[in-house]
Design a protein around this motif. Structure first.
Motif, PDB file in Angstrom:
ATOM      1  N   TYR A 262      38.159  59.727 102.773  1.00  0.00           N
ATOM      2  CA  TYR A 262      39.552  60.572 102.601  1.00  0.00           C
ATOM      3  C   TYR A 262      39.999  59.568 101.892  1.00  0.00           C
ATOM      4  O   TYR A 262      40.622  60.081 100.749  1.00  0.00           O
ATOM      5  N   LEU A 263      39.676  58.338 102.077  1.00  0.00           N
ATOM      6  CA  LEU A 263      40.707  57.142 101.394  1.00  0.00           C
ATOM      7  C   LEU A 263      40.600  57.217  99.640  1.00  0.00           C
ATOM      8  O   LEU A 263      41.821  56.620  99.418  1.00  0.00           O
ATOM      9  N   PRO A 264      39.435  57.079  98.981  1.00  0.00           N
ATOM     10  CA  PRO A 264      39.953  57.104  97.651  1.00  0.00           C
ATOM     11  C   PRO A 264      40.445  57.959  97.306  1.00  0.00           C
ATOM     12  O   PRO A 264      40.697  58.068  95.773  1.00  0.00           O
ATOM     13  N   GLN A 265      40.728  58.969  97.601  1.00  0.00           N
ATOM     14  CA  GLN A 265      41.635  60.460  96.857  1.00  0.00           C
ATOM     15  C   GLN A 265      43.255  59.612  97.386  1.00  0.00           C
ATOM     16  O   GLN A 265      43.853  60.724  96.556  1.00  0.00           O
ATOM     17  N   VAL A 266      43.162  58.895  97.694  1.00  0.00           N
ATOM     18  CA  VAL A 266      44.435  58.609  98.160  1.00  0.00           C
ATOM     19  C   VAL A 266      45.362  58.096  97.375  1.00  0.00           C
ATOM     20  O   VAL A 266      44.907  56.845  96.660  1.00  0.00           O
ATOM     21  N   ASP A 267      46.574  58.153  96.682  1.00  0.00           N
ATOM     22  CA  ASP A 267      47.406  57.537  95.124  1.00  0.00           C
ATOM     23  C   ASP A 267      48.449  57.252  95.619  1.00  0.00           C
ATOM     24  O   ASP A 267      49.335  56.055  95.481  1.00  0.00           O
ATOM     25  N   ASP A 268      49.054  57.266  96.982  1.00  0.00           N
ATOM     26  CA  ASP A 268      50.556  57.286  97.331  1.00  0.00           C
ATOM     27  C   ASP A 268      50.184  56.187  98.786  1.00  0.00           C
ATOM     28  O   ASP A 268      49.288  56.101  99.580  1.00  0.00           O
ATOM     29  N   PRO A 269      51.190  54.603  98.465  1.00  0.00           N
ATOM     30  CA  PRO A 269      50.707  54.158  99.580  1.00  0.00           C
ATOM     31  C   PRO A 269      51.433  54.025 101.214  1.00  0.00           C
ATOM     32  O   PRO A 269      50.761  53.902 101.992  1.00  0.00           O
ATOM     33  N   GLN A 270      52.276  54.909 101.246  1.00  0.00           N
ATOM     34  CA  GLN A 270      52.523  55.353 102.357  1.00  0.00           C
ATOM     35  C   GLN A 270      51.732  56.444 102.996  1.00  0.00           C
ATOM     36  O   GLN A 270      51.420  56.162 104.459  1.00  0.00           O
ATOM     37  N   LEU A 271      51.175  57.301 102.367  1.00  0.00           N
ATOM     38  CA  LEU A 271      50.106  57.754 102.676  1.00  0.00           C
ATOM     39  C   LEU A 271      48.708  56.804 102.927  1.00  0.00           C
ATOM     40  O   LEU A 271      48.215  57.595 104.425  1.00  0.00           O
ATOM     41  N   PHE A 272      48.177  56.593 101.751  1.00  0.00           N
ATOM     42  CA  PHE A 272      47.319  55.481 102.262  1.00  0.00           C
ATOM     43  C   PHE A 272      47.893  54.458 104.486  1.00  0.00           C
ATOM     44  O   PHE A 272      46.758  54.499 105.290  1.00  0.00           O
ATOM     45  N   PHE A 273      49.085  54.440 103.670  1.00  0.00           N
ATOM     46  CA  PHE A 273      49.123  53.788 105.512  1.00  0.00           C
ATOM     47  C   PHE A 273      48.216  54.724 106.588  1.00  0.00           C
ATOM     48  O   PHE A 273      47.894  54.361 107.674  1.00  0.00           O
ATOM     49  N   TYR A 274      48.965  55.952 106.528  1.00  0.00           N
ATOM     50  CA  TYR A 274      48.997  56.629 107.519  1.00  0.00           C
ATOM     51  C   TYR A 274      47.107  57.026 107.606  1.00  0.00           C
ATOM     52  O   TYR A 274      47.063  57.511 108.745  1.00  0.00           O
ATOM     53  N   ILE A 275      46.268  57.237 106.302  1.00  0.00           N
ATOM     54  CA  ILE A 275      45.519  57.155 106.882  1.00  0.00           C
ATOM     55  C   ILE A 275      44.308  56.417 107.646  1.00  0.00           C
ATOM     56  O   ILE A 275      43.451  56.479 108.462  1.00  0.00           O
ATOM     57  N   ILE A 276      44.963  54.847 106.780  1.00  0.00           N
ATOM     58  CA  ILE A 276      44.182  54.045 107.108  1.00  0.00           C
ATOM     59  C   ILE A 276      43.969  54.114 108.844  1.00  0.00           C
ATOM     60  O   ILE A 276      43.555  53.474 109.913  1.00  0.00           O
ATOM     61  N   LEU A 277      45.808  53.882 109.040  1.00  0.00           N
ATOM     62  CA  LEU A 277      45.834  53.901 110.540  1.00  0.00           C
ATOM     63  C   LEU A 277      45.202  55.028 111.569  1.00  0.00           C
ATOM     64  O   LEU A 277      44.663  54.814 112.768  1.00  0.00           O
ATOM     65  N   LEU A 278      45.058  56.004 110.762  1.00  0.00           N
ATOM     66  CA  LEU A 278      43.846  57.001 111.716  1.00  0.00           C
ATOM     67  C   LEU A 278      42.280  56.674 111.884  1.00  0.00           C
ATOM     68  O   LEU A 278      41.459  57.133 113.053  1.00  0.00           O
ATOM     69  N   ALA A 279      41.846  55.902 110.517  1.00  0.00           N
ATOM     70  CA  ALA A 279      40.694  55.476 110.876  1.00  0.00           C
ATOM     71  C   ALA A 279      40.980  54.184 111.533  1.00  0.00           C
ATOM     72  O   ALA A 279      39.979  54.304 112.372  1.00  0.00           O
ATOM     73  N   MET A 280      41.556  53.907 111.556  1.00  0.00           N
ATOM     74  CA  MET A 280      41.815  52.645 112.827  1.00  0.00           C
ATOM     75  C   MET A 280      41.752  53.252 115.091  1.00  0.00           C
ATOM     76  O   MET A 280      41.532  51.884 115.219  1.00  0.00           O
ATOM     77  N   CYS A 281      42.601  53.749 115.026  1.00  0.00           N
ATOM     78  CA  CYS A 281      43.064  54.587 115.725  1.00  0.00           C
ATOM     79  C   CYS A 281      41.383  55.262 116.290  1.00  0.00           C
ATOM     80  O   CYS A 281      40.809  55.160 117.404  1.00  0.00           O
ATOM     81  N   PHE A 282      40.720  55.875 115.357  1.00  0.00           N
ATOM     82  CA  PHE A 282      39.179  55.757 115.591  1.00  0.00           C
ATOM     83  C   PHE A 282      38.019  54.595 115.224  1.00  0.00           C
ATOM     84  O   PHE A 282      37.187  54.555 116.339  1.00  0.00           O
ATOM     85  N   TYR A 283      38.483  53.661 114.979  1.00  0.00           N
ATOM     86  CA  TYR A 283      37.885  52.160 115.066  1.00  0.00           C
ATOM     87  C   TYR A 283      38.059  51.039 116.054  1.00  0.00           C
ATOM     88  O   TYR A 283      36.880  50.576 116.532  1.00  0.00           O
ATOM     89  N   MET A 284      38.956  51.064 116.608  1.00  0.00           N
ATOM     90  CA  MET A 284      39.483  49.903 117.025  1.00  0.00           C
ATOM     91  C   MET A 284      38.707  50.006 118.440  1.00  0.00           C
ATOM     92  O   MET A 284      38.097  49.165 119.342  1.00  0.00           O
ATOM     93  N   PRO A 285      38.838  51.035 118.851  1.00  0.00           N
ATOM     94  CA  PRO A 285      38.110  51.317 120.434  1.00  0.00           C
ATOM     95  C   PRO A 285      36.836  50.933 120.520  1.00  0.00           C
ATOM     96  O   PRO A 285      36.170  50.680 121.594  1.00  0.00           O
ATOM     97  N   THR A 286      35.447  51.002 119.047  1.00  0.00           N
ATOM     98  CA  THR A 286      34.526  50.902 119.453  1.00  0.00           C
ATOM     99  C   THR A 286      34.469  49.299 119.241  1.00  0.00           C
ATOM    100  O   THR A 286      33.413  49.212 120.448  1.00  0.00           O
TER     101      THR A 286
END
Length: 453
Positions: free
Chosen positions: A85-109
Motif C-alpha cells: 500500500y505504501l507506494p500509493q501514499v503521497d502525504d508525509p503524515q499518512l506515510f508515517f502512519y502506514i510505515i508505523l503500521l508496517a513496523m508494528c507487524f515487522y519489529m516483533p518478527t
C-alpha cells in the motif's frame, strides 16, 4: 529439509524484507518526494514506537497462547500487505502512519525469529553460541542481497523497493509454516501470580541490577544503530552536490558502498563465539561501543576520492559495532533467562534497543540536525565557496535550479538553499557513543568465566 537449513532460509528472508528499503528510503523521501528532515526523523522513529510494545506483546502471546512460528507467519503477511500500500501514499503524515503500521507487524518478527531459532536449536541439542551465528549470518547476506538488488535495478529512489520487500515478505509468511513447531512454554499453572497470569515475568529482569543496566545501555546503543541506518546512504548520496564529486562511483552506487557494512557483519558474526567465550559480554559490548565511535569518526572525515579509504574502513568497522552489540546481546539475554520467558525476554531486548533506543536516536537526531547542523545559503557565492567550486560551474547551477531556487542579478538566491553539515553531524554522533562507552566501562559489572558464556 534439515532444521538448520530451514532456519537459515528464514534468517535470509527475515532481513531481505527489511534491507530492500531500510537503507534507501532516505533517497525516496528526500529525492523523490522531497519531504523535510524533521518528518524523516519521525519515519525512522516508527521502528522505535512499534518496538516499545509490539515485540514484548507478541513475545508474551508466543510464550503463553500461540505457536511462535504461526504468529511469525501472520506478522509477515500483514507486513507485506502494508508495504504494497505504501507506494500509493503521497502525504508525509499518512506515510508515517502506514510505515508505523508496517513496523508494528515487522519489529516483533526480529525477536520471534530469534526465539524460533533458539527453541529449535535447543530441542536439537545444539550449542547455541556455536550454532546460532552461522545461521544468523545468512540474515546479513539477505540484507546485502536486497540492497544490491534495489541499487542495481535502479530502484533506490523509487517505490518499487517496497514492492520487492512486499513480495519477499509474503513468501516468507508462507514458508514459516514449514518451520519447527514452537508451542507456548509458559502454559497455565495453578497458583500463578498476576505477573505470571498475564505473561509479564520477563519484566522482573529489571529487578536485577546487572540485567537492568544491560538493558539501559542497550537502549543507548540502539539509538546509535538508528543513526547509521537513517543517514548513512543519504550522506554518501549528498556528495553529488559537490561538483568535484558529482561523477564519483561512490555516489552512483552509494547503497552498494554501504553494503560493505553488511559484508563485514558476516565475518564478525562468525567471530562471536570466540569473543564471547574468551572475553565475556562486557568486553564484547565495549568493543562494540568503541567501534561505533570509529564508525562515526571515519565518516566525518571521509569523502569519495582521497578519503574513500575512511568510508570503506567505517563500513568494515560497522560489522563489529553491530554484531558485538545486537547478536551478542541477544545471546546474553537467552543464556541469562529460562525457557518459560524466552520469547518475551527477547521481546524486551528488542523493546529497549529498537524501541526506546530507536525513538531516542531518530526523533532527537532529526530535530538536532535540523536546528544545529543544517546550513542555510542565501547567495550563490557563499554556496559555491562551501561546495569548493566557482559560481559559473554548471553542476552548481543545476543543483540550485533543482532546488526550485532562482539566481537573481546580484548573485542572491530567490530562496534559501539548505545543506546538512555532515562532518559535524558525525562528530557529534561519535562523541555520543564515546560517552556511552566510558559510562558502561565504569558501571557495568560482570564476572566472566572463559569456559562458559
Amino acid at each position: 529439509m534439515s532444521i538448520k537449513l530451514r532456519l537459515t532460509i528464514m534468517s535470509f528472508f527475515q532481513f531481505f524484507v527489511w534491507g530492500a528499503w531500510l537503507i534507501t528510503i532516505a533517497n525516496y523521501w528526500f529525492g523523490t518526494k522531497q519531504w523535510d528532515g524533521t518528518q524523516f526523523g519521525a519515519i525512522f522513529a516508527t521502528m522505535g514506537i512499534a518496538s516499545l510494545f509490539m515485540p514484548t506483546l507478541m513475545g508474551i502471546i508466543a510464550d503463553r497462547w500461540v505457536n511462535a512460528e504461526k504468529l511469525y507467519s501472520l506478522m509477515h503477511f500483514l507486513y507485506a500487505a502494508t508495504l504494497f500500500y505504501l507506494p500509493q501514499v503521497d502525504d508525509p503524515q499518512l506515510f508515517f502512519y502506514i510505515i508505523l503500521l508496517a513496523m508494528c507487524f515487522y519489529m516483533p518478527t526480529l525477536a520471534l525469529s530469534n526465539s524460533i531459532s533458539y527453541t529449535a536449536l535447543t530441542t536439537g541439542k545444539y550449542d547455541l553460541v556455536k550454532a546460532f551465528p552461522p545461521i544468523r549470518v545468512w540474515g546479513t547476506i539477505g540484507f546485502i542481497a536486497a540492497m544490491w538488488l534495489v541499487n542495481l535495478s535502479g530502484n533506490k529512489a523509487t517505490a518499487h523497493q517496497f514492492h520487492i520487500a512486499g513480495v519477499a515478505a509474503f513468501g516468507l509468511s508462507l514458508f514459516a509454516w514449514s518451520l519447527p513447531k514452537c508451542p507456548p512454554r509458559n502454559v497455565n499453572r495453578d497458583n500463578q501470580s498476576l505477573m505470571q497470569t498475564f505473561g509479564l515475568e520477563a519484566f522482573k529482569l529489571f529487578g536485577n541490577y546487572k540485567m537492568a543496566l544491560f538493558f539501559i545501555f542497550s537502549m543507548f546503543l540502539g539509538g546509535a544503530l538508528q543513526l547509521t541506518n537513517a543517514y548513512g546512504d543519504v550522506f554518501l548520496d549528498e556528495f553529488k552536490f559537490y561538483p568535484k564529486y558529482a561523477d564519483s562511483f561512490v555516489i552512483e552506487y552509494s547503497t552498494i558502498i554501504m553494503s560493505i557494512s553488511q559484508v563485514s557483519e558476516t565475518l564478525f558474526i562468525l567471530a562471536i563465539p570466540f569473543f564471547l567465550k574468551r572475553f565475556g559480554i562486557k568486553k564484547v559490548m565495549l568493543l562494540s561501543m568503541f567501534a561505533w565511535v570509529l564508525r562515526f569518526g571515519l565518516f566525518a572525515y571521509g569523502d569519495p576520492t582521497v578519503g574513500l579509504w575512511m568510508i570503506v574502513l567505517s563500513c568494515i568497522v560497522y560489522g563489529m559495532a553491530f554484531d558485538f552489540f545486537n547478536i551478542s546481546g541477544s545471546l546474553f539475554v537467552e543464556t541469562s533467562t529460562n525457557s518459560h520467558i524466552r520469547s518475551s525476554a527477547q521481546g524486551l531486548f528488542m523493546m529497549m534497543t529498537n524501541g526506546f533506543g530507536a525513538v531516542l536516536g531518530s526523533l532527537l537526531s532529526g530535530w538536532i540536525i535540523d536546528h544545529y547542523f543544517t546550513l542555510h545559503f542565501a547567495d550563490l557565492s557563499t554556496l559555491a565557496t562551501y561546495l569548493k567550486t566557482d559560481v559559473s560551474n554548471q553542476n552548481l547551477l543545476t543543483f540550485v535550479q533543482n532546488r526550485g531556487v532562482s539566481i537573481l542579478q546580484d548573485g542572491l538566491l530567490s530562496g534559501e538553499v539548505m545543506l546538512k553539515d555532515w562532518q559535524h553531524i558525525w562528530l557529534a554522533f561519535a562523541g555520543y557513543t564515546l560517552v556511552i562507552a566510558i559510562l558502561f566501562a565504569l558501571l557495568f559489572k560482570h564476572k566472566h568465566e572463559k569456559s562458559a558464556l
